[in-house]
Write an enzyme that holds these catalytic residues in place. Sequence first.
Site, PDB file in Angstrom:
ATOM      1  CG  HIS A 138      -8.675   0.405  -2.508  1.00 44.17           C
ATOM      2  ND1 HIS A 138      -7.664  -0.607  -2.103  1.00 44.17           N
ATOM      3  CD2 HIS A 138      -9.189   0.938  -1.367  1.00 44.17           C
ATOM      4  CE1 HIS A 138      -7.855  -0.850  -0.751  1.00 44.17           C
ATOM      5  NE2 HIS A 138      -8.694   0.104  -0.405  1.00 44.17           N
TER       6      HIS A 138
ATOM      7  NE  ARG B  85     -11.219  -4.296   1.372  1.00 48.18           N
ATOM      8  CZ  ARG B  85     -10.142  -3.459   1.792  1.00 48.18           C
ATOM      9  NH1 ARG B  85     -10.301  -2.283   2.571  1.00 48.18           N
ATOM     10  NH2 ARG B  85      -8.976  -3.437   1.136  1.00 48.18           N
TER      11      ARG B  85
ATOM     12  CG  ASP C   2     -13.036   7.553  -0.935  1.00 45.57           C
ATOM     13  OD1 ASP C   2     -12.880   7.317   0.216  1.00 45.57           O
ATOM     14  OD2 ASP C   2     -11.874   7.360  -1.617  1.00 45.57           O
TER      15      ASP C   2
ATOM     16  CB  CYS D 228     -13.771   2.201   0.427  1.00 46.62           C
ATOM     17  SG  CYS D 228     -13.281   4.226   0.466  1.00 46.62           S
TER      18      CYS D 228
ATOM     19  NE  ARG E 193      -3.761   0.870   2.143  1.00 49.23           N
ATOM     20  CZ  ARG E 193      -4.859   1.162   2.793  1.00 49.23           C
ATOM     21  NH1 ARG E 193      -4.999   1.973   3.852  1.00 49.23           N
ATOM     22  NH2 ARG E 193      -6.032   0.463   2.360  1.00 49.23           N
TER      23      ARG E 193
ATOM     24  CD  GLN F 112     -12.995  -0.839  -0.070  1.00 46.67           C
ATOM     25  OE1 GLN F 112     -12.168  -0.836   0.585  1.00 46.67           O
ATOM     26  NE2 GLN F 112     -14.360  -1.163   0.134  1.00 46.67           N
TER      27      GLN F 112
HETATM   28  N1  NVA Z   1      -9.438   7.689  -1.411  1.00 44.73           N
HETATM   29  C1  NVA Z   1      -9.179   6.979  -0.072  1.00 44.73           C
HETATM   30  C2  NVA Z   1      -9.392   5.691  -0.062  1.00 44.73           C
HETATM   31  C3  NVA Z   1      -9.382   4.875   1.191  1.00 44.73           C
HETATM   32  C4  NVA Z   1      -9.823   3.555   1.515  1.00 44.73           C
HETATM   33  C5  NVA Z   1      -7.661   7.240   0.202  1.00 44.73           C
HETATM   34  O1  NVA Z   1      -6.767   7.035  -0.785  1.00 44.73           O
HETATM   35  O2  NVA Z   1      -7.246   7.847   1.276  1.00 44.73           O
HETATM   36  N1   CP Z   2     -11.003   0.708   2.952  1.00 45.94           N
HETATM   37  C1   CP Z   2      -9.860   0.736   3.420  1.00 45.94           C
HETATM   38  O1   CP Z   2      -9.041   0.446   2.492  1.00 45.94           O
HETATM   39  O2   CP Z   2      -9.723   0.933   4.784  1.00 45.94           O
HETATM   40  P1   CP Z   2      -8.247   0.979   5.371  1.00 45.94           P
HETATM   41  O3   CP Z   2      -7.742   2.255   4.924  1.00 45.94           O
HETATM   42  O4   CP Z   2      -8.532   1.009   6.621  1.00 45.94           O
HETATM   43  O5   CP Z   2      -7.553  -0.220   4.895  1.00 45.94           O
END
Ligand code: NVA
Ligand code: CP
Length: 328
Positions: A133, A315, A229, A270, A106, A136
């Site tokens: 993602h 998830r 989101d 998400c 990540r 997800q």
């Molecule tokens: N768009 C958000 C998604 C988090 C799961 C981010 O990248 O922070």
């Molecule tokens: N939705 C998601 O990716 O959550 P986290 O950032 O907690 O992993």
Amino acid sequence: MNLKGRDFLTLRDFSKEEINYLLDLAAEYKDKKKKGIPHDDFRGKNIALIFEKTSTRTRCSFEIAAHDLGMGSTYLNPKDSQIGKKESIADTARVLSSMFEGIEYRGYGQEIVEELAKYSKVPVWNGLTNEYHPTQMLADFLTIKEQFGKLEGLKLAYMGDARYNMGNSLMIACTKMGMHFAAGTTKEYFPNDELVKVCEGYAKESGGSILLTEDPAEAAKDADIIYTDVWVSMGEPDEIWEKRMHDLTPYKVTEELFSYAKPTAIFLHCLPAFHDDKTGIGKEICEKYGVKELEVTDEVFESPRSKVFEEAENRMHTIKAMMAATLQ
Ligand code: NVA
Ligand code: CP
């Protein structure tokens, strides 16, 4: 279906049949987990989890899924490892893939996870980049399938920043699976033209469609799923909040917006979500702008149509399936 040895970097690399296979496998694993049937078929294997951004769901899902499958897992972040500062991604990939059977990443640009995959001898899984993602998506689509018994023909309306990881990934997943994707946001936040073109190709093949509109009611019209989101994603500067509050407030998910959707429509997110002021950032922004919530109202978030916690649970089941399918 054989996905052994495949990386999981974006759903662009997977066919409708392959995605359906992963969803079916996830449902099987979910059933086994609920019934207490052991499924530790991957005993003796180990996976590495690299997190350059924070996480609750994704990290826990990989760790629990690995444990359930009989595997060990090691969590790495840039602060406590050599990644980035003293060791390149290419060298990290070669070191980790000599010890682990799979690597989750990540972080920031998609090119980083692509580089990791290029130099890794073992499957690399994208746990979120700025652009995509994909894990997800598996959870979201399993949740949608559970709620509606199908995917094809459903309309998903995505409200907010549609050019980032969630908007991009939902547009890809919907058009691959024969669904109708609508983005409700201002033009500046539409997904980029190149990706829209690619997804129009998917839609043509699957019977899906794409609608990009600045009118929130048009996006939500007859929708089966309304999705949103956070307005500021991980890694974006705090200064951007002011502009996002201005630009995206018209696209907040409210009960009024749901009045345009089908009566059976569900809400997905998400997570994490700013549906009240009970978080550090939520409180600060709500106080500053004199509001009670940000991208979604607490009323919608807490309503029976909200399936966000089912989605969060999924998830884990879907990440488990994705790992089981791709591990050698
Ligand atoms: N768009 C958000 C998604 C988090 C799961 C981010 O990248 O922070
Ligand atoms: N939705 C998601 O990716 O959550 P986290 O950032 O907690 O992993």
